[in-house]
Motif scaffolding. Structure first.
Motif, PDB file in Angstrom:
ATOM      1  N   LEU A 143      -6.143  -7.048   1.287  1.00 18.05           N
ATOM      2  CA  LEU A 143      -4.773  -7.017   1.807  1.00 18.05           C
ATOM      3  C   LEU A 143      -4.444  -8.327   2.510  1.00 18.05           C
ATOM      4  CD1 LEU A 143      -4.260  -3.472   3.385  1.00 18.05           C
ATOM      5  CD2 LEU A 143      -2.905  -4.480   1.558  1.00 18.05           C
ATOM      6  N   PRO A 197       0.833  -1.206   0.000  1.00 14.55           N
ATOM      7  CA  PRO A 197       0.000   0.000   0.000  1.00 14.55           C
ATOM      8  C   PRO A 197       0.868   1.258   0.000  1.00 14.55           C
ATOM      9  CG  PRO A 197      -0.746  -1.576   1.644  1.00 14.55           C
ATOM     10  CD  PRO A 197       0.583  -2.054   1.164  1.00 14.55           C
ATOM     11  N   PRO A 198       0.549   2.344  -0.727  1.00 18.57           N
ATOM     12  CA  PRO A 198      -0.641   2.325  -1.560  1.00 18.57           C
ATOM     13  C   PRO A 198      -0.396   1.726  -2.953  1.00 18.57           C
ATOM     14  CG  PRO A 198       0.276   4.523  -1.518  1.00 18.57           C
ATOM     15  CD  PRO A 198       1.123   3.694  -0.572  1.00 18.57           C
ATOM     16  N   TYR A 199       0.754   2.033  -3.606  1.00 19.07           N
ATOM     17  CA  TYR A 199       0.916   1.619  -4.998  1.00 19.07           C
ATOM     18  C   TYR A 199       2.360   1.287  -5.369  1.00 19.07           C
ATOM     19  CZ  TYR A 199      -3.684   3.852  -5.222  1.00 19.07           C
ATOM     20  OH  TYR A 199      -4.977   4.197  -4.972  1.00 19.07           O
ATOM     21  N   LYS A 237      -1.110  -6.447  -1.681  1.00 17.26           N
ATOM     22  CA  LYS A 237      -2.373  -6.616  -2.384  1.00 17.26           C
ATOM     23  C   LYS A 237      -2.058  -6.854  -3.854  1.00 17.26           C
ATOM     24  CE  LYS A 237      -2.960  -1.567  -2.858  1.00 17.26           C
ATOM     25  NZ  LYS A 237      -3.849  -0.415  -2.571  1.00 17.26           N
TER      26      LYS A 237
END
Length: 465
Positions: free
Chosen positions: A171, A121-123, A158
């Protein structure tokens, strides 16, 4: 026989039934049309579940009435049920676990048009290749842990659509156990992000980080695994060197900054303060330095204020606080490393030449004769790397930037007894422009740098036999 339920889950049909017959059952509509192409309903027993691709059924959709009948006599049938459809997430991450030196990922995804990306998280993408391209249910992918960046037990991950990170799975925390053969583990992070700095082991066993784009310095305590802020440098230093003197003070020399290309200053751990000392003979940045056995400091290579790549070398005398020239290296180089060996000689590795090409080459300086000798080259050309003398007498080279492969996690070991190089255990995080130091007990602390992972991260290396 009893037909308990028929439901559509994504691309699959799930049938639950009970029967006690001498033949297979057929799934049919009330008008006696068989809707499946294969005999799946042959098992007898209670609460049997069959999962099959939706594409293997004819005319099956939500709302259709179905019943299960004797394969040879459609007058013997179950109760009718209505097909339902269960909404299935486009992507589900079932588990991520470390098994030895591999990362095992189990997932399901309903889309086939693109690969999925494994993210923190996040990307932030943690893998270097597209492993999650297959669609379907309960897919298991096993890949070397070394191919993942910053993944360890407890990391939250994720799985997201490769073209739309708004479409993501749940997640999952990474489970399993770190590989028994692994030599790296994360430790406390720096107070702030930092690069173009140096890391120097103090006589107290703590480690000093100095320079970069930060004038305040930081000290690492291996006992607690934490960092504290110390005094600020007199002037900015980037692409400089920092050397522990016999007195326990630290000499910072040269480097880019406001006016530091030929400046030098001393850090006193007792007071946590910095003070100026004599200027270098030649202004230089991107050079390397090493403490000689007689207490002097050898500085070599780098670039001058005009950008010329240097082969020249000079020596700092702490007793007088002055610098004097010595023999030049065989090769012009910058962004290299210099490491004093157990025999008192100095190993110089890698860097860049006058054409800007990364170097495989290495050479050794003998203070007794004041001469340089070429030795075997590394397996990988590298710059912005580190080289650390281990308790075994070998030298550990870590990371750096390779012109062909980019930021590196790879390590190599130089054995002065044989003059040969061997591959070492890869780091958990790829990095260059980082720093490294040998800690009491023989471990090596590597910290910071430029990376595709967390630039404030640090890790520890435990040498093998």
């Amino acid at each position: 026989m009893s037909l308990h339920s028929v439901r559509i889950e994504g691309t699959q049909v799930v049938v639950e039934y009970s029967k006690d017959l001498d033949t297979c059952g057929h799934l049919i509509t009330p008008s006696y049309m068989v809707v499946h192409r294969i005999n799946w309903y042959c098992d007898n027993g209670q609460n049997i579940t069959i999962k099959a691709p939706l594409s293997d059924f004819t005319g099956v959709s939500a709302g259709v009435q179905l019943k299960l009948c004797h394969g040879n006599n459609y007058n013997i049938c179950s109760n009718p049920v209505t097909v339902t459809e269960v909404e299935v997430p486009p992507i589900t991450l079932h588990s991520v676990r470390i098994e030895g030196t591999q990362l095992v990922v189990e997932y399901s995804k309903t889309f086939f048009d693109t690969c999925a990306h494994l993210l923190t998280p996040p990307y932030t993408i943690v893998h270097r290749s597209n492993y999650y391209c297959a669609g379907g249910q309960n897919i298991i992918v096993k890949q070397p842990l070394s191919e993942f960046i910053g993944v360890q037990v407890g990391t939250q991950l994720k799985l997201c659509h490769g073209n739309n990170y708004n479409i993501c799975s749940n997640l999952v925390s990474v489970g399993g156990q770190p590989p028994a053969s692994s030599a790296w583990a994360l430790t406390g992070g720096l107070a702030g992000q930092r690069q173009l700095h140096t890391l120097t082991l103090l006589k107290s066993g703590k480690a000093l980080v100095a320079g970069g784009y930060n004038r305040p310095t930081e000290v690492y305590d291996p006992a607690s695994g934490t960092w504290t802020t110390s005094g600020s440098l007199v002037t900015d230093h980037r692409y400089h060197t920092a050397t522990l003197l016999d007195s326990g003070k630290v000499l910072v020399a040269g480097g880019e900054g406001t006016s530091s290309a030929d400046s030098a200053e001393l850090y006193d751990p007792a007071s946590g303060t910095w003070s100026g000392t004599g200027s270098l003979v030649t202004n230089r940045s991107y050079h390397a330095a090493v403490l000689l056995t007689d207490g002097r400091v050898l500085v070599m290579g780098g670039t001058d204020a005009a950008g010329t790549v240097l082969a020249s070398a000079e020596v700092y005398d702490p007793a007088s606080g002055t610098w004097s020239a010595t023999a030049a290296m065989q090769a012009n180089r910058y962004l290299h490393t210099a490491t004093r060996l157990a025999n008192g000689k100095v190993l110089v590795t890698g860097g860049r030449d006058t054409s800007g090409v990364s170097l495989f080459s290495a050479e050794v300086f003998d203070p007794a004769t004041g001469t340089w000798t070429a030795v075997g080259g590394m397996a990988t050309a590298r710059r912005y790397h580190t080289a650390t003398l281990l308790g075994s007498g070998k030298v550990l080279v870590t990371g750096g930037y390779d012109d062909s492969t980019g930021i590196s996690t790879s390590t190599e070991l130089y054995d002065p007894a044989t003059g040969a190089w061997s591959s070492g255990t890869a780091m958990r995080v790829n990095r260059y422009l980082h720093a490294a130091a040998l800690l009491p007990g023989g471990k090596v602390l590597v910290a910071g740098g430029t990376t595709t992972g967390d630039p404030s991260s640090a890790e520890l290396y435990t040498p093998g036999n």
